[in-house]
Design an enzyme around this catalytic site. Structure first.
Site, PDB file in Angstrom:
ATOM      1  CG  ASP A  46       1.078 -26.939  -5.202  1.00  0.00           C
ATOM      2  OD1 ASP A  46       1.881 -27.198  -4.291  1.00  0.00           O
ATOM      3  OD2 ASP A  46       1.426 -26.588  -6.341  1.00  0.00           O
ATOM      4  CG  ASP A  56       6.450 -23.140  -4.738  1.00  0.00           C
ATOM      5  OD1 ASP A  56       6.708 -21.944  -4.910  1.00  0.00           O
ATOM      6  OD2 ASP A  56       6.806 -23.768  -3.724  1.00  0.00           O
ATOM      7  CE  LYS A  79       1.905 -30.856  -1.812  1.00  0.00           C
ATOM      8  NZ  LYS A  79       1.583 -29.896  -2.896  1.00  0.00           N
ATOM      9  CG  ASP A 124       2.333 -27.258  -9.940  1.00  0.00           C
ATOM     10  OD1 ASP A 124       2.272 -27.547  -8.722  1.00  0.00           O
ATOM     11  OD2 ASP A 124       3.365 -26.842 -10.477  1.00  0.00           O
ATOM     12  CG  ASP A 162      -0.032 -30.902  -6.094  1.00  0.00           C
ATOM     13  OD1 ASP A 162      -0.076 -30.611  -4.885  1.00  0.00           O
ATOM     14  OD2 ASP A 162       0.553 -30.206  -6.951  1.00  0.00           O
TER      15      ASP A 162
END
Length: 226
Positions: A8, A10, A151, A174, A178
């Protein structure tokens, strides 16, 4: 050998203030295995990151709506359904929250991003009434997207193109978006600033936050492969 990574951006490769952590440029260019960047951001952002790192452009953008690996592009999702929800949201007084420029959506192909400062309750109410979209909170925006886009599904497509099993990847993230990645990889880590959904889904929650946590994971992976 170090394992392939799906990372990831951000909250995972950034500082607490949201800036890209400079250690990305120290650690990732020489990682001796495929690296896939998986983000909620629009397609150009992870492609630019890979390019500036000198890595091959292997990205999952828009929460899985766009998968680009070694020149092969896969686009999934229904942007028309997402925009219909957003227009209904606006008609009821909602505001996307990006101002006149709206670079958050200018290059977005499969979903619509709404500012985290927008009226979440109203947005979710309108989306629920539509029935053919979902709203995902990444901590940085509310993403209005097709429910079959994730994802994790994007990683499966990327892994197939690369000729690698998805379970061979190690994931670091995070956020809620995810979770689907964590479910398909063989090993997953949530950094300490992760939200409850990511923390619950990860195999390990590391002690450090943001890029500090990712550095912790990469160092452990290197030590283990030495």
């Amino acid at each position: 050998m170090v394992p392939p990574l799906v990372l990831d951006i951000d909250g995972t490769l950034t500082t607490p203030t949201g800036r890209l952590d400079p250690r990305v440029f120290e650690l990732l260019p020489e990682w001796d295995a495929p690296v896939v960047f998986a983000t909620g951001k629009a397609f150009p952002y992870p492609v630019a990151l890979a390019s500036f790192l000198g890595r091959r452009e292997r990205v999952i953008a828009e929460n899985g709506g766009v998968v680009y690996v070694d020149g092969k592009t896969t686009i999934v999702g229904d942007p028309d359904a997402a925009w219909a929800v957003v227009e209904a949201f606006r008609e009821r007084g909602g505001d996307l929250g990006w101002g006149d420029g709206d670079t958050a959506n200018r290059w977005r192909e499969t979903e619509v991003a709404v500012s985290i400062d927008a009226d979440e309750a109203l947005l979710r109410e309108v989306a629920a009434a539509a029935g053919d979209v979902e709203v995902v909170d990444t901590g940085y925006a509310y993403h209005v997207k097709s429910p079959d886009v994730s994802k994790g599904r994007g990683l499966k497509r990327a892994a197939e193109t690369l000729g690698i099993d998805a379970v061979d990847f190690v994931a670091v993230g995070d956020s809620e978006n995810d979770v689907s990645t964590f479910e398909v990889v063989g090993e997953s880590y949530a950094v300490a600033n992760a939200d409850a959904a990511a923390r619950s889904a990860a195999d390990v929650v590391v002690e450090s936050a943001h890029m500090d946590g990712t550095v912790e994971v990469l160092a452990a992976l290197r030590d283990r492969s030495a």
